[in-house]
Design a protein around this motif. Structure first.
Motif, PDB file in Angstrom:
ATOM      1  N   THR A   2       0.839  -1.195   0.000  1.00  0.00           N
ATOM      2  CA  THR A   2       0.000   0.000   0.000  1.00  0.00           C
ATOM      3  C   THR A   2       0.875   1.246   0.000  1.00  0.00           C
ATOM      4  O   THR A   2       1.944   1.254   0.605  1.00  0.00           O
ATOM      5  CB  THR A   2      -0.903  -0.001   1.249  1.00  0.00           C
ATOM      6  N   ASP A   3       0.431   2.295  -0.691  1.00  0.00           N
ATOM      7  CA  ASP A   3       1.185   3.547  -0.680  1.00  0.00           C
ATOM      8  C   ASP A   3       0.258   4.708  -0.329  1.00  0.00           C
ATOM      9  O   ASP A   3      -0.926   4.519  -0.037  1.00  0.00           O
ATOM     10  CB  ASP A   3       1.887   3.782  -2.016  1.00  0.00           C
ATOM     11  N   VAL A   4       0.818   5.910  -0.356  1.00  0.00           N
ATOM     12  CA  VAL A   4       0.060   7.107   0.032  1.00  0.00           C
ATOM     13  C   VAL A   4      -1.175   7.282  -0.842  1.00  0.00           C
ATOM     14  O   VAL A   4      -2.258   7.619  -0.350  1.00  0.00           O
ATOM     15  CB  VAL A   4       0.971   8.350  -0.062  1.00  0.00           C
ATOM     16  N   ILE A  42       6.022   8.114   7.085  1.00  0.00           N
ATOM     17  CA  ILE A  42       7.251   8.029   7.872  1.00  0.00           C
ATOM     18  C   ILE A  42       8.333   7.244   7.134  1.00  0.00           C
ATOM     19  O   ILE A  42       9.530   7.508   7.274  1.00  0.00           O
ATOM     20  CB  ILE A  42       6.958   7.377   9.235  1.00  0.00           C
ATOM     21  N   GLY A  43       7.918   6.290   6.321  1.00  0.00           N
ATOM     22  CA  GLY A  43       8.892   5.508   5.566  1.00  0.00           C
ATOM     23  C   GLY A  43       9.742   6.361   4.660  1.00  0.00           C
ATOM     24  O   GLY A  43      10.911   6.030   4.392  1.00  0.00           O
ATOM     25  N   ALA A  97       2.994   4.299   8.079  1.00  0.00           N
ATOM     26  CA  ALA A  97       4.278   3.629   7.855  1.00  0.00           C
ATOM     27  C   ALA A  97       3.984   2.216   7.393  1.00  0.00           C
ATOM     28  O   ALA A  97       3.029   1.590   7.861  1.00  0.00           O
ATOM     29  CB  ALA A  97       5.105   3.607   9.136  1.00  0.00           C
ATOM     30  N   ASP A  98       4.784   1.731   6.480  1.00  0.00           N
ATOM     31  CA  ASP A  98       4.580   0.345   6.052  1.00  0.00           C
ATOM     32  C   ASP A  98       5.195  -0.613   7.075  1.00  0.00           C
ATOM     33  O   ASP A  98       5.855  -0.205   8.031  1.00  0.00           O
ATOM     34  CB  ASP A  98       5.133   0.105   4.652  1.00  0.00           C
ATOM     35  N   GLU A  99       4.948  -1.906   6.864  1.00  0.00           N
ATOM     36  CA  GLU A  99       5.401  -2.910   7.829  1.00  0.00           C
ATOM     37  C   GLU A  99       6.920  -2.895   8.019  1.00  0.00           C
ATOM     38  O   GLU A  99       7.422  -3.070   9.136  1.00  0.00           O
ATOM     39  CB  GLU A  99       4.957  -4.298   7.374  1.00  0.00           C
ATOM     40  N   ASN A 100       7.661  -2.693   6.937  1.00  0.00           N
ATOM     41  CA  ASN A 100       9.119  -2.696   7.034  1.00  0.00           C
ATOM     42  C   ASN A 100       9.610  -1.548   7.903  1.00  0.00           C
ATOM     43  O   ASN A 100      10.545  -1.703   8.695  1.00  0.00           O
ATOM     44  CB  ASN A 100       9.739  -2.606   5.639  1.00  0.00           C
TER      45      ASN A 100
END
Length: 473
Positions: A19-21, A43-44, A400-403
């Protein structure tokens, strides 16, 4: 570390890696329940910029310029990543210290400080501070004689988004030697040199000239008995998605190798817009439209100019147009491929004629209720925004993504309760309209162990689920 009560809007929402912005924006917009302007902060993107910095300029320790964007979540992430901080006032100092950041990670980089702020720096242990004039030296002598001082010299880039040399920085050849002599006579401890080529530097070679001038000041200081060990190369680094740090980084690295090969000289910088510009995306709703028709006096052809009124303007986020000389680019949220473009202008919501976001642009014909998206809106926008005419400053919703979450979850000052998991889009929609702190958790099939900082012991197990945003589209 000071513990604070976190509201839903101050937490980071964890989203699926796929997923992205724009996926999040689409879910909010498609809900048709949202009208207020709002931000999505990724945040990524901040973490990605930090990785690039460390790869390209490993010797230079970034001290984030708090004035650029003082969102607490941004400061917490940067503190967790290990950056220092450039503060310009006692309020900024307090905000950074409240995160649990050690005072030796702060440089008080305002060359002209109120006396009360100098006293506050002394009380809080913020020892390193800049100066560029004799009056400042006498103030520091009176209120904080133990301070570690950095003389700020002037070296302006020929092209910069915001020139700073007209306000700060002494001449490296004529003024700096005199000021260093005064500092020696006052018994003050000067430890290094700083400069700022200009915010949003468009001439990378300015860094070469500034570093060379700093070497000259280092050498002169040695004749007075000083042993400088700090070089602050200031700010000016680009931050838009399309920008690259590589040209500036190469010049800085080459210049440091030539003029400051001694590894004992600590090198820091004051990036601001570099870290946050591309992390913020602003969504604005079109609430009114005015059509101006004009007849060509010769051909008698009638053309239309569309004036679009949106719910944020130059008294809000778009103050960056007036104060930061920023050029903003509107993107219709809907797919406009193949549609005819028309002469258009974009206006803010207030009753002031100055409140014009864009004087002239080409857009397809849009309707009331449609959205315009503005990327690269993280720098020098919200800190200066006001609720003039009663129009609110847009809320910021942080993802923020999972990473990214996996990287940050165990690093102080971030704690597990800084992160939210679950049906992110639905809850973003709800919190945009109100300040309800409620959160709907999904089923709980995943167990995540959170460990103490600098320890392998487990303090708690949290059962969480990450939900694919596509399920809610």
């Amino acid at each position: 570390m000071k513990i604070i009560n976190l509201t839903t809007n101050s937490r980071v929402r964890v989203i699926n890696n796929r997923t992205d912005v724009w996926n999040v924006l689409r879910t909010v917009v498609d809900s048709e329940t949202q009208e207020d302007a709002f931000y999505i902060c990724d945040i990524g993107e901040v973490v990605r910029k930090h990785k690039i910095w460390k790869i390209l300029m490993p010797r230079v320790v970034p001290h984030y310029a708090v004035k650029c964007n003082d969102n607490r979540a941004i400061l917490e992430v940067l503190a967790a990543l290990g950056t220092g901080f450039d503060c310009a006032s006692k309020a900024e100092i307090n905000k950074v210290l409240s995160l649990g950041v050690d005072s030796d990670r702060i440089i008080f980089a305002n060359p002209a400080k109120p006396a009360s702020h100098i006293r506050h720096a002394a009380l809080t242990g913020v020892n390193t501070m800049t100066f560029d004039n004799e009056t400042e030296l006498h103030k520091i002598k009176n209120f904080f004689p133990e301070a570690k001082l950095v003389v700020r010299i002037r070296c302006d880039a020929k092209v910069a988004q915001c020139q700073l040399g007209m306000k700060f920085g002494c001449d490296a050849t004529t003024e700096a030697p005199y000021l260093l002599s005064v500092a020696r006579d006052l018994g003050l401890d000067v430890v290094g040199v700083s400069f700022h080529v200009g915010s949003g530097c468009g001439e990378p070679d300015a860094f070469r000239r500034a570093i060379a001038s700093s070497r000259t000041v280092f050498d002169y200081a040695a004749t007075l008995g000083y042993n400088f060990n700090l070089l602050d190369i200031g700010g000016g680094y680009p931050g838009r998605r399309e920008d690259t740090l590589e040209p500036i980084a190469k010049i800085i690295n080459d210049s440091l190798d030539k003029y400051f090969p001694d590894p004992h000289v600590r090198v820091i910088a004051e990036p601001g817009r570099y870290y946050v510009t591309s992390a913020y995306t602003l969504a604005c709703n079109i609430h009114s439209i005015r059509t101006i028709k004009t007849e060509d006096p010769i051909t008698k052809e009638i053309t239309s100019h569309y004036m679009y009124y949106i719910n944020d303007g130059v008294y809000g986020s778009f103050n960056c147009i007036l104060y930061d000389h920023q050029v903003v680019i509107p993107q219709p949220f809907k797919n406009c491929d193949g549609l005819e473009l028309h002469s258009s202008s974009i206006w803010g919501p207030t009753c002031d004629g100055l409140d014009q976001v864009i004087e002239e642009c080409m857009l397809p014909e849009l309707k009331v209720g449609e959205w315009l998206i503005f990327e690269d809106m993280g720098a020098y926008t919200l800190p200066v925004a006001s609720p003039f005419n009663g129009f609110p400053v847009p809320k910021v919703h942080i993802i923020a993504d999972e990473n990214t979450w996996d990287l940050l979850k165990g690093i102080l000052p971030l704690r597990e309760d800084h992160f939210i998991f679950g049906q992110t889009p639905a809850n973003i929609r709800a919190s945009l309209q109100n300040d309800d702190n409620s959160w709907i958790f999904p089923k709980l099939p995943i167990t995540v162990s959170i460990s103490k900082c600098n320890s392998n012991s487990i303090i708690q197990e949290h059962v969480l689920e990450l939900v694919d945003i596509s399920l809610f589209q």
